[in-house]
Write an enzyme that holds these catalytic residues in place. Structure first.
Site, PDB file in Angstrom:
ATOM      1  N   THR A 170      38.975  48.496  31.122  1.00 22.76           N
ATOM      2  CA  THR A 170      39.333  47.280  31.891  1.00 22.76           C
ATOM      3  C   THR A 170      39.917  46.202  30.726  1.00 22.76           C
ATOM      4  O   THR A 170      39.573  46.302  29.752  1.00 22.76           O
ATOM      5  CB  THR A 170      38.084  46.773  32.585  1.00 22.76           C
ATOM      6  OG1 THR A 170      37.530  47.873  33.552  1.00 22.76           O
ATOM      7  CG2 THR A 170      38.407  45.537  33.025  1.00 22.76           C
ATOM      8  N   GLY A 200      34.897  49.117  41.711  1.00 22.19           N
ATOM      9  CA  GLY A 200      34.181  48.814  40.617  1.00 22.19           C
ATOM     10  C   GLY A 200      33.691  47.214  40.569  1.00 22.19           C
ATOM     11  O   GLY A 200      33.926  46.662  41.507  1.00 22.19           O
TER      12      GLY A 200
HETATM   13  N1  ASP Z   1      34.324  48.315  34.707  1.00 19.79           N
HETATM   14  C1  ASP Z   1      35.517  49.232  35.382  1.00 19.79           C
HETATM   15  C2  ASP Z   1      34.983  50.012  36.362  1.00 19.79           C
HETATM   16  O1  ASP Z   1      33.813  50.180  36.800  1.00 19.79           O
HETATM   17  C3  ASP Z   1      35.862  50.361  34.419  1.00 19.79           C
HETATM   18  C4  ASP Z   1      35.584  50.029  32.940  1.00 19.79           C
HETATM   19  O2  ASP Z   1      35.750  48.939  32.372  1.00 19.79           O
HETATM   20  O3  ASP Z   1      35.310  50.986  32.264  1.00 19.79           O
HETATM   21  O4  ASP Z   1      35.900  49.961  37.263  1.00 19.79           O
END
Ligand code: ASP
Length: 319
Positions: A170, A200
């Protein structure tokens, strides 16, 4: 105290100069974080955000994003959107032009079309190749949470595969501008192999992001399900409002989310900025870094995140 500052996840590096130009010219933190996310969204080499993002279980790229204005705590988000390169800008339109804070799926796509955003194929040949490769190739040495996550995905796909790296990613931007205003922007293609429609933390206010001029701002990357359950970004800001330093606030909020029972547990990270321009970040995985730049330094700086379980004052200071 810096006149302006921007703090970002490491994959925001290529956008930092452009973001700083906005702030240097007296532009708003809101414009700065939107621009930062847009530049990362357009980078096909970043397989965790926007164009070139890795797809869900069915091979479709679905993106989430949100933006928050610390002056008013106005916010806008979009979730599980297909076919639009700049979810951060759609999120800003949700904030500014609708009575809502979050649009999802077909409704968000309909709104994007009404607002004149162009449809784009986000699945690049390179992302498709990586996705297929990770479907096929087994990789040893995965941490248990990721192994379980891939077993779960393979039940749907009827295949076995394991990637060599984390399943998500992200981009976070948090900025303080010369007017003393704070904003936060977050954009992601989420976890690859996610169930279609899975949302998410990134577009969820209080989970993946929070911004409040009076108290500071925070944003997360990593396992979003934990950041949602822990209300992690809001927790950081609340800790700061109760008088904790930004270092203590990120550590306490992340410790809380990281302590939740989770069979799929893996990396979780948070970064934060207070209204005086102090910043810090924390991670539950060693070796994680973040970046920042202000009017007081010429070049973007990379800094270590506080590692959970370690005394932050025993590590090199994060800023
Ligand atoms: N936080 C993001 C999600 O859960 C993914 C990530 O940052 O790894 O979609």
């Amino acid at each position: 105290m810096p006149r302006y500052i921007v703090v970002a996840s490491s994959n925001g590096l290529e956008a930092m100069r452009a973001v700083v130009e906005v702030l240097r010219g007296g532009g708003s933190a809101l414009d700065a974080v939107e621009l930062g996310c847009r530049l990362v969204e357009s980078n096909p080499r970043d397989h965790t955000v926007g164009l070139g993002g890795l797809p869900n279980l069915l091979g479709d790229v679905e993106v989430d994003a949100a933006i928050m204005d610390g002056r008013t705590r106005a916010t806008g988000g979009v979730a599980a959107v297909r076919g639009y390169e700049h979810p951060i800008s759609i999120a800003r339109r949700v904030m500014e032009q609708t009575p809502h804070v979050l649009l999802a799926g077909e409704g968000a796509e309909r709104f994007a079309a009404e607002m004149g955003f162009e449809k784009t194929e986000l699945l690049t040949p390179e992302a498709r190749r990586l996705w297929e490769q990770r479907l096929r190739e087994a990789e040893p040495d995965l941490e248990p949470g990721l192994v379980r996550y891939h077993e779960h995905a393979s039940r749907y796909l009827g295949m076995v595969r394991d990637p060599e790296q984390a399943a998500g990613g992200t981009v976070n931007f948090v900025a303080l501008d010369t007017h003393g205003d704070i904003a936060c922007g977050v954009s992601t293609s989420g976890w690859y192999f996610k169930y279609p429609g899975r949302v998410g933390d990134s577009p969820i206010v209080g989970a993946g992001l929070y911004a409040d001029n009076r108290r500071g701002a925070a944003a997360c990357t990593g396992r979003g399900e934990l950041a949602i359950r822990g209300a992690t970004a809001h927790s950081v800001v609340m800790h700061m409002s109760y008088g904790r330093s930004v270092d203590e606030a990120v550590r306490l909020a992340l410790e809380d989310a990281d302590s939740l029972p989770d069979g799929y547990a893996t990396g979780l990270n948070v970064l934060a900025l207070d209204p005086q321009g102090n910043h810090a970040a924390a991670s539950n995985r060693a070796g994680s870094t973040y970046i920042w730049v202000s009017d007081e330094v010429a070049e973007p700086q990379q800094a270590p995140r506080i590692l959970l379980g370690q005394d932050p004052h025993a590590s090199p200071p994060p800023h």
